[in-house]
Scaffold this motif. Structure first.
Motif, PDB file in Angstrom:
ATOM      1  N   ARG A  12     -11.805  13.337 -19.129  1.00 34.62           N
ATOM      2  CA  ARG A  12     -11.398  12.182 -19.944  1.00 34.62           C
ATOM      3  C   ARG A  12     -12.075  10.898 -19.445  1.00 34.62           C
ATOM      4  O   ARG A  12     -12.352   9.995 -20.241  1.00 34.62           O
ATOM      5  N   HIS A  13     -12.320  10.820 -18.128  1.00 37.71           N
ATOM      6  CA  HIS A  13     -12.976   9.629 -17.590  1.00 37.71           C
ATOM      7  C   HIS A  13     -14.445   9.597 -17.989  1.00 37.71           C
ATOM      8  O   HIS A  13     -14.974   8.552 -18.377  1.00 37.71           O
TER       9      HIS A  13
ATOM     10  N   ALA B 227     -25.081  -3.208 -13.664  1.00 34.37           N
ATOM     11  CA  ALA B 227     -24.697  -4.208 -12.672  1.00 34.37           C
ATOM     12  C   ALA B 227     -23.597  -5.120 -13.200  1.00 34.37           C
ATOM     13  O   ALA B 227     -23.725  -5.711 -14.287  1.00 34.37           O
ATOM     14  N   GLY B 228     -22.489  -5.196 -12.470  1.00 32.86           N
ATOM     15  CA  GLY B 228     -21.405  -6.102 -12.800  1.00 32.86           C
ATOM     16  C   GLY B 228     -20.458  -5.601 -13.863  1.00 32.86           C
ATOM     17  O   GLY B 228     -19.532  -6.333 -14.248  1.00 32.86           O
ATOM     18  N   ARG B 229     -20.623  -4.380 -14.321  1.00 36.33           N
ATOM     19  CA  ARG B 229     -19.783  -3.851 -15.406  1.00 36.33           C
ATOM     20  C   ARG B 229     -18.555  -3.157 -14.818  1.00 36.33           C
ATOM     21  O   ARG B 229     -18.661  -2.280 -13.949  1.00 36.33           O
ATOM     22  N   LEU B 230     -17.377  -3.529 -15.289  1.00 34.94           N
ATOM     23  CA  LEU B 230     -16.111  -2.914 -14.894  1.00 34.94           C
ATOM     24  C   LEU B 230     -15.563  -2.111 -16.065  1.00 34.94           C
ATOM     25  O   LEU B 230     -15.548  -2.590 -17.205  1.00 34.94           O
ATOM     26  N   LEU B 231     -15.103  -0.919 -15.765  1.00 30.30           N
ATOM     27  CA  LEU B 231     -14.454  -0.102 -16.789  1.00 30.30           C
ATOM     28  C   LEU B 231     -13.161   0.459 -16.213  1.00 30.30           C
ATOM     29  O   LEU B 231     -13.162   1.149 -15.195  1.00 30.30           O
ATOM     30  N   VAL B 232     -12.038   0.138 -16.867  1.00 31.59           N
ATOM     31  CA  VAL B 232     -10.736   0.672 -16.477  1.00 31.59           C
ATOM     32  C   VAL B 232     -10.555   2.025 -17.144  1.00 31.59           C
ATOM     33  O   VAL B 232     -10.804   2.181 -18.354  1.00 31.59           O
ATOM     34  N   LEU B 233     -10.129   3.033 -16.369  1.00 33.22           N
ATOM     35  CA  LEU B 233     -10.061   4.417 -16.851  1.00 33.22           C
ATOM     36  C   LEU B 233      -8.618   4.827 -17.133  1.00 33.22           C
ATOM     37  O   LEU B 233      -7.717   4.551 -16.329  1.00 33.22           O
TER      38      LEU B 233
ATOM     39  N   ALA C 145       0.809  -1.213   0.000  1.00 30.10           N
ATOM     40  CA  ALA C 145       0.000   0.000   0.000  1.00 30.10           C
ATOM     41  C   ALA C 145       0.845   1.266   0.000  1.00 30.10           C
ATOM     42  O   ALA C 145       0.333   2.362  -0.278  1.00 30.10           O
ATOM     43  N   ALA C 146       2.135   1.122   0.307  1.00 33.81           N
ATOM     44  CA  ALA C 146       3.023   2.280   0.279  1.00 33.81           C
ATOM     45  C   ALA C 146       3.351   2.703  -1.149  1.00 33.81           C
ATOM     46  O   ALA C 146       3.810   3.819  -1.385  1.00 33.81           O
ATOM     47  N   GLY C 147       3.136   1.795  -2.110  1.00 35.49           N
ATOM     48  CA  GLY C 147       3.380   2.122  -3.508  1.00 35.49           C
ATOM     49  C   GLY C 147       2.132   2.713  -4.144  1.00 35.49           C
ATOM     50  O   GLY C 147       1.220   3.173  -3.455  1.00 35.49           O
ATOM     51  N   PRO C 148       2.072   2.692  -5.475  1.00 41.58           N
ATOM     52  CA  PRO C 148       0.903   3.251  -6.165  1.00 41.58           C
ATOM     53  C   PRO C 148      -0.376   2.508  -5.778  1.00 41.58           C
ATOM     54  O   PRO C 148      -0.416   1.269  -5.790  1.00 41.58           O
ATOM     55  N   VAL C 149      -1.404   3.234  -5.412  1.00 36.07           N
ATOM     56  CA  VAL C 149      -2.712   2.669  -5.079  1.00 36.07           C
ATOM     57  C   VAL C 149      -3.752   3.390  -5.928  1.00 36.07           C
ATOM     58  O   VAL C 149      -3.950   4.602  -5.790  1.00 36.07           O
ATOM     59  N   ARG C 150      -4.407   2.662  -6.808  1.00 41.08           N
ATOM     60  CA  ARG C 150      -5.376   3.262  -7.727  1.00 41.08           C
ATOM     61  C   ARG C 150      -6.787   3.176  -7.142  1.00 41.08           C
ATOM     62  O   ARG C 150      -7.127   2.203  -6.464  1.00 41.08           O
TER      63      ARG C 150
ATOM     64  N   GLY D  81      -2.205   5.368 -19.954  1.00 35.06           N
ATOM     65  CA  GLY D  81      -1.988   4.309 -18.983  1.00 35.06           C
ATOM     66  C   GLY D  81      -3.206   4.118 -18.092  1.00 35.06           C
ATOM     67  O   GLY D  81      -4.242   4.762 -18.270  1.00 35.06           O
ATOM     68  N   VAL D  82      -3.076   3.223 -17.128  1.00 39.84           N
ATOM     69  CA  VAL D  82      -4.193   2.943 -16.217  1.00 39.84           C
ATOM     70  C   VAL D  82      -4.131   3.913 -15.042  1.00 39.84           C
ATOM     71  O   VAL D  82      -3.124   3.999 -14.344  1.00 39.84           O
TER      72      VAL D  82
END
Length: 473
Positions: A39-40, A53-59, A14-19, A65-66
């Motif tokens: 942009r999101h 419901a149940g839909r994931l979208l990576v921004l 958790a000390a590193g990048p946390v999105r 990048g993510v």
């Protein structure tokens, strides 16, 4: 199996990048789109994401990048129909550390966090070259008891892993080893009564059911004890490691899933792990009659009359109704210790599946306050249970006349209820008795619950135990 996916991200991670992983209902989508980076919002619009419901979208971030992700919960009806919905996001998230954002709180937040952990379960023992896959990790959300959720996830994983293991590698001896490993991990004590010693120890039904198996798969009674103070709780789990049906041989279509007939034993071991890992203030005893219901010249027969530990005689009208026999001896032994609470868990009857299907765990309890505590806990922790009656007018169905009890009443009616009534005859002496007739199997993939072995009722009991083991109402 690598256990790290069943825990929250460590402090070092958790000390590193946390999105951020933002969880949205469909109703909250417009507010999110109005405040999110342009942009999101544009990316969500381009991908048709509206909080379904149940839909994931990576921004994406500004460089492609993510940067974040958003997950849809849909409407209230969607959430009522699908448990552990957020668990479905884990497989689609890029590897890394994530934190939950959004309006989840209380029981909903606990469900989301636990589901994310349980989505890390894999059973790949027999897959050639299988290696633990890197997975997305979650920072423990603020407001959850991280240690308790990790203990619950580990207990559920133990139950699943024991059930998923095929019978050639999960016989009575291996079930004993699993209990000993658990005891070693938490400083519990284990005593095991083996084979012919069962008769000398007055455990005749366990011996009778298991005596047809080979010496390597001989029957035994596993007795685990832990804790020195607090209410006394005895858990009894059916450990039929494979059930051929005995001389009343099952057809092949009914025998295919019989590796799961020790699901009651797996469930009580998983529950015991939860209790010990969280330092529950109680005196815990776990009794597991571990047998294989095999076919040989030594098998017990239809028409035999057997005498149980408590002296009751039982007419055998079907050797495929063996689970209640081994449980009878274990319950009688447990009742002799006069526990405040005794619970049996067993994959006992097909009638229970006909009544409530594979997803609900029916249970029996004479005490209304305790029964409601179990039902309320099941609702709170998303472990659905359903109370069934110890219906007294059915008692004559288990009383054949030639003996005290009948192990398989004719007629086919109320099979789960008559089995529960049968077991209750051996629980006299316990302050309270609860019986679960579980399925122990997830028939198809669902969020946080892959097809295979499944814990049922254990999380509800874990949450309800503080209300169950005290003075009867």
């Amino acid at each position: 199996m690598d256990q790290s996916p069943l825990t929250f991200a460590t402090a070092d991670e958790a000390a590193g990048p946390v999105r951020p992983l933002t969880v949205l209902t469909a109703a909250a989508f417009e507010d999110w789109a109005g405040t999110a980076p342009a942009r999101h919002a544009a990316w969500a619009a381009a991908n048709g994401f509206t909080g379904q419901a149940g839909r994931l979208l990576v921004l994406p971030d500004a460089d492609g990048g993510v940067e974040a992700a958003v997950f849809g919960l849909g409407g209230a009806e969607d959430r009522a129909r699908k448990r552990f919905m957020l668990a479905g996001a884990r497989a689609g998230l890029p590897v890394g550390v994530w934190r939950l954002e959004g309006a989840l709180a209380g029981e909903d937040l606990d469900e989301a966090a636990l589901g994310f952990l349980l989505a890390g379960y894999r059973f790949d023992r027999y897959a050639a070259g299988a290696k633990p896959a890197a997975m997305a990790r979650l920072v423990a959300p603020e407001g959850v008891d991280a240690a308790t959720l990790e203990a619950v996830a580990a207990g559920e994983a133990l139950t699943r892993r024991l059930i998923d293991t095929p019978a050639n590698d999960m016989g009575p001896a291996e079930l004993e080893h699993a209990a000993r490993d658990l005891a070693d991990a938490f400083g519990a004590r284990v005593e095991v009564t083996h084979a012919d010693d069962l008769q000398a120890a007055n455990l005749p039904l366990i011996h009778a059911v298991g005596r047809a198996a080979t010496a390597a798969r001989a029957p035994r009674l596993i007795d685990l004890q832990w804790g020195e103070a607090g209410p006394s709780v005895t858990l009894v789990g059916k450990g039929v490691c494979f059930d051929t049906g005995g001389l009343n041989l099952k057809p092949g279509s009914s025998m295919g899933l019989m590796k799961k007939d020790m699901g009651g034993a797996a469930a009580v071991l998983g529950l015991a792990r939860m209790l010990m890992a969280t330092g529950a203030k109680l005196r815990l005893r776990v009794l597991i009659p571990a047998v294989e219901n095999a076919v040989s010249g030594a098998a017990f027969r239809p028409g035999d009359i057997l005498r149980a530990r408590n002296g009751k005689t039982i007419e055998i009208n079907n050797t495929d109704a063996e689970g209640r026999l081994v449980l009878a001896d274990a319950l009688a032994l447990g009742a002799e210790g006069t526990p405040d609470l005794m619970v049996s868990m067993a994959t006992l009857t097909g009638a229970a599946r006909v009544a409530v299907g594979p997803d609900l765990a029916p249970f029996y309890c004479d005490d209304d306050a305790r029964a409601e505590a179990i039902a309320a806990a099941g609702r709170a922790v998303r472990d659905p249970v359903w109370r069934m009656p110890f219906h007294a007018p059915y008692k004559p169905l288990i009383e054949p006349g030639i003996a005290d009890l009948d192990n398989a009443p004719k007629g086919g009616f109320a099979g789960s209820i008559t089995a529960a009534l049968f077991l209750r005859r051996f629980a006299a002496g316990a302050g309270a008795y609860v019986h679960f007739d579980i399925y122990g199997w997830q028939p198809s993939d669902a969020p946080a619950r892959p097809k295979g072995g499944a814990g049922q009722g254990a999380r509800a009991l874990f949450a309800a135990l503080p209300h169950l083991a005290g003075t009867p109402s």
